[in-house]
Scaffold this motif. Structure first.
Motif, mmCIF file in Angstrom:
data_model
loop_
_atom_site.group_PDB
_atom_site.id
_atom_site.type_symbol
_atom_site.label_atom_id
_atom_site.label_comp_id
_atom_site.label_asym_id
_atom_site.label_seq_id
_atom_site.Cartn_x
_atom_site.Cartn_y
_atom_site.Cartn_z
ATOM 1 N N THR A 8 0.869 -1.170 0.000
ATOM 2 C CA THR A 8 0.000 0.000 0.000
ATOM 3 C C THR A 8 0.910 1.225 0.000
ATOM 4 O O THR A 8 1.928 1.236 0.706
ATOM 5 N N PRO A 9 0.610 2.236 -0.807
ATOM 6 C CA PRO A 9 1.580 3.312 -1.048
ATOM 7 C C PRO A 9 2.054 4.063 0.190
ATOM 8 O O PRO A 9 3.224 4.451 0.263
ATOM 9 N N ALA A 10 1.183 4.286 1.151
ATOM 10 C CA ALA A 10 1.561 5.086 2.319
ATOM 11 C C ALA A 10 2.461 4.333 3.295
ATOM 12 O O ALA A 10 3.012 4.927 4.214
ATOM 13 N N SER A 11 2.624 3.045 3.103
ATOM 14 C CA SER A 11 3.397 2.217 4.028
ATOM 15 C C SER A 11 4.897 2.365 3.798
ATOM 16 O O SER A 11 5.427 1.949 2.767
ATOM 17 N N ALA A 12 5.585 2.944 4.777
ATOM 18 C CA ALA A 12 7.047 3.049 4.688
ATOM 19 C C ALA A 12 7.705 1.665 4.649
ATOM 20 O O ALA A 12 8.659 1.458 3.885
ATOM 21 N N PRO A 13 7.241 0.686 5.446
ATOM 22 C CA PRO A 13 7.835 -0.650 5.360
ATOM 23 C C PRO A 13 7.687 -1.292 3.980
ATOM 24 O O PRO A 13 8.550 -2.059 3.562
ATOM 25 N N ALA A 14 6.602 -0.976 3.285
ATOM 26 C CA ALA A 14 6.453 -1.478 1.916
ATOM 27 C C ALA A 14 7.407 -0.761 0.986
ATOM 28 O O ALA A 14 8.100 -1.380 0.157
ATOM 29 N N ARG A 15 7.499 0.563 1.127
ATOM 30 C CA ARG A 15 8.326 1.359 0.220
ATOM 31 C C ARG A 15 9.812 1.024 0.331
ATOM 32 O O ARG A 15 10.532 1.044 -0.666
ATOM 33 N N MET A 16 10.259 0.714 1.528
ATOM 34 C CA MET A 16 11.687 0.391 1.679
ATOM 35 C C MET A 16 12.051 -0.845 0.858
ATOM 36 O O MET A 16 13.142 -0.930 0.303
ATOM 37 N N ASN A 17 11.142 -1.792 0.755
ATOM 38 C CA ASN A 17 11.411 -3.007 -0.013
ATOM 39 C C ASN A 17 11.285 -2.777 -1.512
ATOM 40 O O ASN A 17 12.036 -3.357 -2.299
ATOM 41 N N LEU A 18 10.367 -1.921 -1.923
ATOM 42 C CA LEU A 18 10.265 -1.577 -3.336
ATOM 43 C C LEU A 18 11.541 -0.873 -3.802
ATOM 44 O O LEU A 18 12.044 -1.131 -4.899
ATOM 45 N N LEU A 19 12.067 0.015 -2.959
ATOM 46 C CA LEU A 19 13.310 0.714 -3.293
ATOM 47 C C LEU A 19 14.486 -0.257 -3.400
ATOM 48 O O LEU A 19 15.299 -0.161 -4.326
ATOM 49 N N LEU A 20 14.575 -1.184 -2.446
ATOM 50 C CA LEU A 20 15.686 -2.132 -2.475
ATOM 51 C C LEU A 20 15.585 -3.050 -3.690
ATOM 52 O O LEU A 20 16.591 -3.324 -4.353
ATOM 53 N N ALA A 21 14.383 -3.519 -3.990
ATOM 54 C CA ALA A 21 14.206 -4.387 -5.157
ATOM 55 C C ALA A 21 14.615 -3.657 -6.437
ATOM 56 O O ALA A 21 15.290 -4.226 -7.304
ATOM 57 N N LYS A 22 14.228 -2.392 -6.540
ATOM 58 C CA LYS A 22 14.614 -1.593 -7.706
ATOM 59 C C LYS A 22 16.130 -1.453 -7.777
ATOM 60 O O LYS A 22 16.729 -1.583 -8.847
ATOM 61 N N HIS A 23 16.748 -1.206 -6.635
ATOM 62 C CA HIS A 23 18.208 -1.050 -6.576
ATOM 63 C C HIS A 23 18.910 -2.334 -7.016
ATOM 64 O O HIS A 23 19.953 -2.282 -7.675
ATOM 65 N N LEU A 24 18.326 -3.470 -6.670
ATOM 66 C CA LEU A 24 18.922 -4.769 -6.997
ATOM 67 C C LEU A 24 18.554 -5.247 -8.400
ATOM 68 O O LEU A 24 19.088 -6.257 -8.869
ATOM 69 N N GLY A 25 17.621 -4.557 -9.040
ATOM 70 C CA GLY A 25 17.165 -4.991 -10.349
ATOM 71 C C GLY A 25 16.234 -6.179 -10.301
ATOM 72 O O GLY A 25 16.144 -6.957 -11.255
ATOM 73 N N VAL A 26 15.514 -6.319 -9.183
ATOM 74 C CA VAL A 26 14.585 -7.432 -8.990
ATOM 75 C C VAL A 26 13.168 -6.963 -9.308
ATOM 76 O O VAL A 26 12.685 -5.984 -8.731
ATOM 77 N N ALA A 27 12.514 -7.655 -10.220
ATOM 78 C CA ALA A 27 11.152 -7.278 -10.613
ATOM 79 C C ALA A 27 10.153 -7.686 -9.535
ATOM 80 O O ALA A 27 10.237 -8.782 -8.966
ATOM 81 N N MET A 28 9.227 -6.798 -9.260
ATOM 82 C CA MET A 28 8.158 -7.063 -8.296
ATOM 83 C C MET A 28 6.804 -6.973 -9.008
ATOM 84 O O MET A 28 6.536 -6.004 -9.726
ATOM 85 N N ASP A 29 5.971 -7.960 -8.784
ATOM 86 C CA ASP A 29 4.582 -7.896 -9.228
ATOM 87 C C ASP A 29 3.790 -7.293 -8.066
ATOM 88 O O ASP A 29 3.405 -7.996 -7.133
ATOM 89 N N VAL A 30 3.616 -5.971 -8.110
ATOM 90 C CA VAL A 30 3.013 -5.254 -6.977
ATOM 91 C C VAL A 30 1.493 -5.373 -7.030
ATOM 92 O O VAL A 30 0.858 -5.034 -8.030
ATOM 93 N N LYS A 31 0.944 -5.842 -5.937
ATOM 94 C CA LYS A 31 -0.511 -5.977 -5.789
ATOM 95 C C LYS A 31 -0.952 -5.048 -4.659
ATOM 96 O O LYS A 31 -0.646 -5.303 -3.497
ATOM 97 N N GLU A 32 -1.624 -3.973 -5.016
ATOM 98 C CA GLU A 32 -2.006 -2.987 -4.006
ATOM 99 C C GLU A 32 -3.166 -3.500 -3.162
ATOM 100 O O GLU A 32 -4.150 -4.022 -3.687
ATOM 101 N N VAL A 33 -3.023 -3.324 -1.857
ATOM 102 C CA VAL A 33 -4.049 -3.733 -0.892
ATOM 103 C C VAL A 33 -4.628 -2.458 -0.282
ATOM 104 O O VAL A 33 -3.908 -1.682 0.345
#
Length: 219
Positions: A8-33
Motif C-alpha cells: 500500500t503506497p503510504a506504508s514506509a515498510p512497503a516502500r523500503m522493499n520496493l526501493l531495495l528491489a529496484k536497486h537490486l534490479g529485482v522485478a516485483m509484481d506489486v498488488k495494491e491492498v
C-alpha cells in the motif's frame, strides 16, 4: 513465478522493499491492498498471510510477512555482492542493530505521536514529540560516517530512509534542526533508484493524511 508483493503506497515498510528491489534490479509484481476497504481481511489474502499485515512478499511460494526480514532476504538472495548486507559478523551486526533500532525505537516513537491524531482524532502530545526529536538526535549520531551503518549504503539505509522521509513529509518538526538527516535524505534521493516514483509519493500521501487529520481536529 516472480516475486509477488502486496503493498500500500503510504506504508514506509512497503516502500523500503520496493526501493531495495529496484536497486537490486529485482522485478516485483506489486498488488495494491486497500486497507481502508479492509482488503487485507479478504479470505484469499488471509490464506497467504493470516496476520493480515502489509507488506507481504511471496517469492515462488516462499512467504515473508515482516518488512525488515524482506530486506535481509532480498539482499542475501539477489545482492551481487555483500556490500548491502555484509557477511563480516561485526559489520552485519551494525547493520542489524540499526534496523532493529528503526523498528523498535524510531518507527514506534513516530507512530505514538502521529497515529492517535490520525486514527482517533486525539490532540497531539508535546511530550511524545520530544521523544521523536530525541530519537532523531540519535540518528544524527549514526550518520557520522555518511550512512546509517558506516561509510557505504546498506539495507539499514533503505529501512531508515523510508521512515525518515515519511517523518519529514508530516512536517511535525523543522528538519533544518537535523542537518545531517536533511543532507542524508538528499543523498538517498540521488542514490536510491526510483525514489521519486516508489518512495516520495507514498511519503507525501502519509504526510497529507496526517495533516488532514490534524486540520479536522483543529477545526
Amino acid at each position: 513465478m516472480g516475486i509477488e508483493f502486496y503493498s500500500t503506497p503510504a506504508s514506509a515498510p512497503a516502500r523500503m522493499n520496493l526501493l531495495l528491489a529496484k536497486h537490486l534490479g529485482v522485478a516485483m509484481d506489486v498488488k495494491e491492498v486497500d486497507l481502508q476497504k479492509q482488503e487485507q481481511m479478504k479470505p484469499e489474502f488471509l490464506k497467504i498471510n493470516p496476520q493480515h499485515t502489509v507488506p507481504t512478499m511471496v517469492d515462488n511460494g516462499f512467504v515473508l510477512t515482516e518488512s525488515r526480514a524482506m530486506l535481509m532476504y532480498l539482499a542475501n538472495k539477489y545482492g551481487k555482492d555483500d556490500s548491502l548486507y555484509p557477511k563480516d559478523p561485526q559489520k552485519r551486526a551494525l547493520v542489524d542493530m540499526r534496523i532493529l533500532f528503526d523498528i523498535s525505537t524510531l518507527y514506534p516513537r513516530f507512530g505514538e505521536y502521529v497515529y492517535p491524531t490520525m486514527f482517533a482524532k486525539t490532540p497531539l502530545d508535546p511530550e511524545k514529540l520530544k521523544k521523536v526529536e530525541e530519537v532523531l538526535g540519535y540518528v544524527e549520531l549514526f550518520l557520522k560516517d555518511g550512512f546509517i551503518a558506516g561509510s557505504n549504503l546498506t539495507i539499514a539505509d533503505f529501512s531508515m530512509a523510508s521512515i525518515l522521509s515519511t517523518i519529514e513529509a508530516t512536517a511535525i518538526l523543522d528538519f533544518s534542526k537535523f542537518a545531517k538527516i536533511s543532507e542524508y535524505l538528499a543523498k538517498c534521493r540521488g542514490l536510491m533508484k526510483g525514489w521519486d516514483e516508489l518512495n516520495q509519493p507514498g511519503a507525501d500521501m502519509f504526510g497529507q493524511w496526517f495533516k488532514t487529520g490534524l486540520a479536522e481536529l483543529q477545526s
